[in-house]
Design a protein around this motif. Structure first.
Motif, PDB file in Angstrom:
ATOM      1  N   THR A   7     -70.598  -8.340 -73.205  1.00  0.00           N
ATOM      2  CA  THR A   7     -70.380  -7.426 -74.323  1.00  0.00           C
ATOM      3  C   THR A   7     -69.931  -8.181 -75.568  1.00  0.00           C
ATOM      4  OG1 THR A   7     -69.705  -5.735 -72.761  1.00  0.00           O
ATOM      5  CG2 THR A   7     -69.153  -5.348 -75.052  1.00  0.00           C
ATOM      6  N   ASP A   8     -69.014  -9.118 -75.386  1.00  0.00           N
ATOM      7  CA  ASP A   8     -68.461  -9.842 -76.529  1.00  0.00           C
ATOM      8  C   ASP A   8     -68.049 -11.242 -76.077  1.00  0.00           C
ATOM      9  OD1 ASP A   8     -67.556 -10.333 -79.095  1.00  0.00           O
ATOM     10  OD2 ASP A   8     -65.600  -9.400 -78.778  1.00  0.00           O
ATOM     11  N   PRO A  61     -73.826 -11.904 -76.741  1.00  0.00           N
ATOM     12  CA  PRO A  61     -73.778 -10.504 -76.301  1.00  0.00           C
ATOM     13  C   PRO A  61     -75.168 -10.043 -75.854  1.00  0.00           C
ATOM     14  CG  PRO A  61     -72.525 -10.769 -78.311  1.00  0.00           C
ATOM     15  CD  PRO A  61     -73.224 -12.080 -78.066  1.00  0.00           C
TER      16      PRO A  61
END
Length: 196
Positions: A154-155, A124
């Motif tokens: 983000t993930d 991330p």
């Protein structure tokens, strides 16, 4: 011959006894005359005024330095490129002719990347470019294109071993229009990422 005491010799001649040193020619000591202490009028006021001037000069210098840094930072971001340098009005301030750009709405887009091992390298906060290559039969060349540039990771969901060769998911933060382009490209192409 009888010896006389030394005190009687000095008193009889009227001269002090000689000590063997030549007589001194130093003048008689004179006392220092009394005088009132010297006071400078306005000395503390002059010192305060000088300190105030110094503080003002320092503050003005800091303000000018901050303004120069701010101007150079803005100039660095808006510096004209080689194609803009010859355009009319290139020397004019950038703020005078620049229109404010609307900020793009950012969304989270889950994207399936063809190579699961590549996704395991991502963390991330990484920035990636997403590249799409059209599905084509083996041996045929296909045109690759960049679908998203500089997208933030983000993930990275956990990759299941049972999925096999289905690739792996990664969640990217991109503008809404780019998310739509990613969704469309994933249906017709194999997606890959490169770390920026």
């Amino acid at each position: 011959m009888s010896s006389l005491p030394l005190s009687s010799l000095s008193s009889s001649s009227g001269r002090p006894p000689s000590s063997g040193l030549p007589p001194s020619s130093a003048p008689e000591p004179v006392g220092v005359p009394q005088f009132a202490p010297l006071r400078v009028r306005g000395g503390a006021h002059r010192l305060r005024r000088a300190m105030r001037r110094r503080r003002r000069a320092l503050a003005a210098g800091l303000a000018m330095t901050a303004a120069a840094l701010a101007a150079s930072g803005a100039r660095g971001a808006d510096a004209p490129g080689p194609d803009k340098a010859d355009s009319p009005g290139a020397g004019a301030p950038a703020a005078a002719h620049r229109e404010p750009r609307p900020t793009a709405e950012m969304v989270s887009a889950p994207v399936r990347i063809a190579d699961a091992a590549t996704v395991r390298l991502l963390r991330p906060g990484d920035r990636v470019d997403v590249i799409a290559a059209a599905n084509s039969p083996a041996g045929e060349a296909s045109e690759a294109r960049v679908v998203a540039s500089g997208a933030r990771v983000t993930d990275v969901p956990r990759v299941s071993e049972a999925v096999g060769d289905g690739g792996a998911l990664v969640v990217l933060t991109v503008p809404r229009a780019t998310a739509a382009a990613l969704a469309g490209a994933s249906t017709t192409s194999r997606l890959a990422v490169t770390v920026c």
